[in-house]
Design a protein around this motif. Structure first.
Motif, mmCIF file in Angstrom:
data_model
loop_
_atom_site.group_PDB
_atom_site.id
_atom_site.type_symbol
_atom_site.label_atom_id
_atom_site.label_comp_id
_atom_site.label_asym_id
_atom_site.label_seq_id
_atom_site.Cartn_x
_atom_site.Cartn_y
_atom_site.Cartn_z
ATOM 1 N N ASP B 94 0.804 -1.227 0.000
ATOM 2 C CA ASP B 94 0.000 0.000 0.000
ATOM 3 C C ASP B 94 0.836 1.276 0.000
ATOM 4 O OD1 ASP B 94 -2.676 -0.148 -0.383
ATOM 5 O OD2 ASP B 94 -3.129 -0.771 1.665
ATOM 6 N N LEU B 95 1.852 1.282 -0.856
ATOM 7 C CA LEU B 95 2.722 2.453 -0.947
ATOM 8 C C LEU B 95 2.444 3.170 -2.243
ATOM 9 C CD1 LEU B 95 6.032 0.561 -0.249
ATOM 10 C CD2 LEU B 95 4.919 2.081 1.369
ATOM 11 N N GLY B 96 2.478 4.502 -2.208
ATOM 12 C CA GLY B 96 2.507 5.233 -3.464
ATOM 13 C C GLY B 96 3.954 5.312 -3.909
ATOM 14 N N MET B 97 4.172 5.242 -5.225
ATOM 15 C CA MET B 97 5.569 5.338 -5.656
ATOM 16 C C MET B 97 5.663 6.069 -6.984
ATOM 17 S SD MET B 97 8.510 2.481 -5.638
ATOM 18 C CE MET B 97 10.148 2.827 -6.245
ATOM 19 N N VAL B 98 6.652 6.969 -7.072
ATOM 20 C CA VAL B 98 6.927 7.671 -8.323
ATOM 21 C C VAL B 98 8.287 7.191 -8.812
ATOM 22 C CG1 VAL B 98 7.255 9.893 -9.441
ATOM 23 C CG2 VAL B 98 5.611 9.675 -7.576
ATOM 24 N N PHE B 99 8.292 6.674 -10.052
ATOM 25 C CA PHE B 99 9.528 6.099 -10.582
ATOM 26 C C PHE B 99 10.341 7.155 -11.333
ATOM 27 C CE2 PHE B 99 6.841 2.558 -9.751
ATOM 28 C CZ PHE B 99 7.694 1.525 -9.418
ATOM 29 N N GLN B 100 11.618 6.825 -11.494
ATOM 30 C CA GLN B 100 12.546 7.771 -12.118
ATOM 31 C C GLN B 100 12.097 8.185 -13.516
ATOM 32 O OE1 GLN B 100 16.564 6.442 -11.971
ATOM 33 N NE2 GLN B 100 17.365 8.455 -12.470
ATOM 34 N N ASN B 101 11.726 7.187 -14.334
ATOM 35 C CA ASN B 101 11.264 7.532 -15.681
ATOM 36 C C ASN B 101 9.745 7.436 -15.783
ATOM 37 O OD1 ASN B 101 13.839 8.112 -16.822
ATOM 38 N ND2 ASN B 101 14.254 5.932 -16.674
ATOM 39 N N TYR B 102 9.093 7.748 -14.684
ATOM 40 C CA TYR B 102 7.631 7.842 -14.573
ATOM 41 C C TYR B 102 6.926 6.493 -14.622
ATOM 42 C CZ TYR B 102 9.447 12.250 -16.322
ATOM 43 O OH TYR B 102 10.227 13.337 -16.529
ATOM 44 N N ALA B 103 7.386 5.566 -15.515
ATOM 45 C CA ALA B 103 6.761 4.240 -15.628
ATOM 46 C C ALA B 103 5.256 4.349 -15.815
ATOM 47 C CB ALA B 103 7.107 3.369 -14.418
ATOM 48 N N LEU B 104 4.827 5.207 -16.718
ATOM 49 C CA LEU B 104 3.397 5.294 -17.039
ATOM 50 C C LEU B 104 3.074 4.232 -18.087
ATOM 51 C CD1 LEU B 104 3.107 9.163 -17.265
ATOM 52 C CD2 LEU B 104 2.388 7.685 -15.388
ATOM 53 N N ARG B 157 4.023 14.296 -17.696
ATOM 54 C CA ARG B 157 4.135 12.882 -17.332
ATOM 55 C C ARG B 157 4.474 12.753 -15.858
ATOM 56 N NH1 ARG B 157 6.813 9.896 -22.574
ATOM 57 N NH2 ARG B 157 5.783 11.262 -24.045
ATOM 58 N N GLN B 158 5.382 13.611 -15.422
ATOM 59 C CA GLN B 158 5.791 13.630 -14.033
ATOM 60 C C GLN B 158 4.574 13.821 -13.123
ATOM 61 O OE1 GLN B 158 8.714 13.190 -12.429
ATOM 62 N NE2 GLN B 158 7.203 13.315 -10.816
ATOM 63 N N ARG B 159 3.698 14.737 -13.515
ATOM 64 C CA ARG B 159 2.499 15.006 -12.716
ATOM 65 C C ARG B 159 1.542 13.832 -12.722
ATOM 66 N NH1 ARG B 159 1.787 20.887 -12.329
ATOM 67 N NH2 ARG B 159 3.686 21.746 -13.218
ATOM 68 N N VAL B 160 1.406 13.183 -13.888
ATOM 69 C CA VAL B 160 0.527 12.016 -13.963
ATOM 70 C C VAL B 160 1.053 10.924 -13.030
ATOM 71 C CG1 VAL B 160 -0.411 10.207 -15.448
ATOM 72 C CG2 VAL B 160 -0.178 12.526 -16.323
ATOM 73 N N ALA B 161 2.371 10.713 -13.059
ATOM 74 C CA ALA B 161 2.977 9.692 -12.196
ATOM 75 C C ALA B 161 2.697 10.021 -10.728
ATOM 76 C CB ALA B 161 4.476 9.613 -12.448
#
Lengths: 294, 373
Positions: B94-104, B157-161
């Motif tokens: 149950d963690l939120g995570m933002v990846f380096q290259n967004y991973a969208l 993209r950063q914001r979407v992630a």
């Protein structure tokens, strides 16, 4: 009306230079273009012409002949085998390609060699190898009998089973290679992102990995299926004369009739059906969208 | 620094329900011979914005991956609140995570990407839409739901992630160098924005970066990593003003170092006593940390007061817009850099190449770390 003349330095000379460069680049394509025309376009045109040419000039008789049930059976059989081989290739090829993407580079290159080595071997050689493996007193039946799993040899060859086994083996690399290249391009972080979002491993696979591998899957399916439609040697040897595919029918037509007309008509039908299938499949998989979208 | 202290109290008071403390004990991870994490223990407060800072290969990203469940450590304990999580698979953390290259996900629209964690949690359609819209509004992408990912800029993209990471209201948010792919202006803008989002939502945030400036700007506390170990854990201002080692002083901000001798609790610079209020390190050799902006030029006829005075010859001037960097060869043979504002009155009096310069350093700013130069 007088045209306003503004002169920029060297404008026209530079334009001439650019056109000359374009022409020179076009020249690079010339050998291929000549080759294509002489070897493919002209013969195909000739084929079309002959398929409509009988003893008394223009005729449709070669095409009318195809309503004969024998031809229809061949036609259905060709599609049956193509569909079966394509399905088998997907079922066998997808896991291999997946394994390759998940393996270390060393293991992946070993698997790649295992895929490519047979790929580089002659089709004829591989087909006869299957004959030796599958025949009544062949290696596989021998082992199964020795292990007492069966008491009579299985009929593995000279029928549909043998044909599908042989064709699947020969066409498998055409499935694995595009699948592997499209799977390789999937960013591993996407699967991590899915898992992090709460997806189980199988959900992450189904909802992220599988859809993203569709372009490779589609390419593999199209190539394997289309190659199947025109297959000749393998069904001829492993089908033992019982499996008559479309290309065999063409050969029969050549040997049976004194003229090229009937065979040409069969050839044209195979060509049109193949192109049609290709068109429908690109529609189904929307390959264009994937090519443009990724 | 002021901003950090304000937000700290705000989050700690109001956010108990939306965040969890994290407790790491003796986390150790070896890749063959290489020790990526060496007995790392760390307590992260509930609602805190903590940054893991270090050079590449220092173990900071590995630690984040251990938190997310993607790297299995050799041993150690990870607790979220009072629950041991070390064996929990990634999808159960149950963690939120933002990846380096967004991973969208490229095959999903913006809204589908953001809604994905909710879909997995079987949130109903109308609530899902609501929450996706709210998350997109939070990152100022309200009208972008139907866009395809490849139609977005890097910043979008950063914001979407970010929206995807917070949409299910996780109590812990992990970020792995989320801004490293953006250009400088956008990066600085997003730093402030992410920090504000954190203050507003109040979840415990663990942020990984190798950019010391970014760490100083955003964090409540910073953990400096080197070779798989925690070197220093402190508030940004403490970390900058009171580095506990030469490594930290070098990694955070710019510094030059002057060798000093340590005898009986007193530091000597060429037999001259260095007055310093900071505690001295162990051993007989140390280094005086000289920050370019902490030094000033003492002019002819001006008294030096209780400043530490260093004499040298100006070697080079480098104009950098908002400030000017001077390279000074000290009499001892060491080259130090100092920074002067480009304000008109200061610029007019700057020494030129070859001029003799006297540098003054306030004793409060004199930090001595272990190890000779």
């Amino acid at each position: 009306m007088s045209e306003q003349i503004i002169s920029y330095p060297n404008q026209s000379a530079l334009q001439v230079d650019e056109r000359r460069e374009d022409r020179r680049n076009l020249l690079l394509m010339a050998p291929a273009l000549v080759m294509m025309t002489v070897v493919i376009l002209v013969p195909i045109g000739w084929l079309f012409f002959m398929s409509f040419w009988g003893e008394n000039g223009f005729t449709l008789e070669h095409y009318q002949r195809m309503s004969h049930p024998g031809y229809r059976l061949t036609f259905i059989r060709t599609f049956q085998i193509s569909v079966l081989v394509t399905i088998m290739s997907v079922l066998l090829g997808y896991p291999v390609a997946y394994l390759m993407t998940k393996s270390s580079p060393r293991v992946a290159s070993i698997i790649m060699m295992c895929v490519l080595l047979p790929f580089w071997t002659s089709i004829l050689v591989r087909t006869y190898a299957w004959l030796i493996l599958l025949q009544r007193r062949g290696i596989i039946n021998g082992w199964l009998m020795d292990a007492e799993l069966i008491d009579r040899p299985l009929r593995l060859v000279h029928n549909m089973t043998g044909t599908v086994i042989g064709m699947t083996h020969i066409l498998l690399p055409f499935m694995i290679l595009p699948l592997y290249s499209s799977m390789k391009a999937i960013d591993g972080d996407l699967l991590k992102a899915a898992r992090n979002a709460g997806a189980t491993p199988s959900q992450a696979f189904r909802q992220v990995f599988l859809p993203l591998s569709v372009p490779g899957l589609a390419a593999g399916i199209v190539v394997v299926f289309v190659l199947c439609l025109g297959f000749y040697i393998t069904p001829e040897i492993l089908g033992g004369g019982r499996i008559v595919m479309w290309s065999k029918q063409i050969q029969n037509a050549v040997t049976l009739h004194a003229t090229w007309g009937p065979a040409s008509a069969l050839g044209v039908v195979l060509l049109v059906v193949t192109l049609g299938t290709l068109w429908i499949m690109t529609r189904i998989f929307r390959i264009n969208r994937f090519l443009g979208g990724l | 620094m002021k901003q950090n202290t304000i937000s700290e109290t705000a989050t700690h008071n109001s956010a108990a329900a939306v965040s969890l403390p994290i407790s790491l004990t003796s986390i150790t991870k070896k890749f063959g011979e290489f020790v990526a994490l060496d007995e790392v223990s760390l307590d992260i407060e509930s609602g805190e914005f903590l940054t893991l800072l270090g050079p590449s290969g220092s173990g900071k990203t590995t630690l984040l991956m251990v938190l997310a469940g993607f790297v299995r450590p050799n041993y150690g304990s990870v607790r979220f609140g009072d629950r041991e999580m070390i064996l929990a698979p990634p999808h159960k953390r149950d963690l939120g995570m933002v990846f380096q290259n967004y991973a969208l996900f490229p095959h999903m629209s913006v809204a589908e990407n953001v809604g994905y964690p909710l879909r997995l949690r079987r949130v109903g359609r109308s609530e899902l839409t609501d929450r996706v819209n709210r998350a997109l509004d939070l990152v100022q992408l309200g009208s972008y739901g139907d866009r395809r990912i490849d139609q977005l800029s890097g910043g979008q993209r950063q914001r979407v992630a970010l929206a995807r990471a917070i949409v299910f209201e996780p109590r812990i948010l992990l970020m792995d160098e989320p801004l490293s792919a953006l250009d400088k202006n956008l990066r600085e803008h997003m730093q402030i924005e992410i920090r504000r989002l954190h203050d507003r939502l109040g979840m415990t945030t663990v942020y990984v970066t190798h950019d010391q400036r970014e760490a100083l700007t955003m964090s409540d506390r910073i953990v400096v990593f080197n070779e798989g170990r925690i070197v220093q854990l402190d508030h940004p201002s403490q970390l900058y003003e009171r580095p506990n080692s030469r490594f930290v002083a070098e990694f955070i901000g710019e510094s030059s170092f002057l060798p000093v001798n340590l005898r009986d609790g007193i530091a000597y610079l060429d037999d001259q006593i260095v007055p310093t209020s900071a505690p001295l390190p162990e051993g007989s050799h140390g280094s005086l940390v000289l920050r370019p902006e902490k030094m000033d030029i003492i002019r002819e006829g001006e008294g030096s007061g209780d400043m530490i005075v260093l004499e040298g010859r100006c070697k080079e001037q480098v104009y950098q817009g908002e400030s000017c960097l001077l390279y000074i060869d000290l009499s001892g043979g060491v080259e130090v850099a100092m920074r002067q504002s480009t304000r008109r009155d200061i610029m007019q009096r700057l020494p030129g190449s070859g001029d003799i310069v006297r540098l003054g350093l306030h004793p409060e700013d004199a930090i001595i770390v272990s190890g000779g130069a």
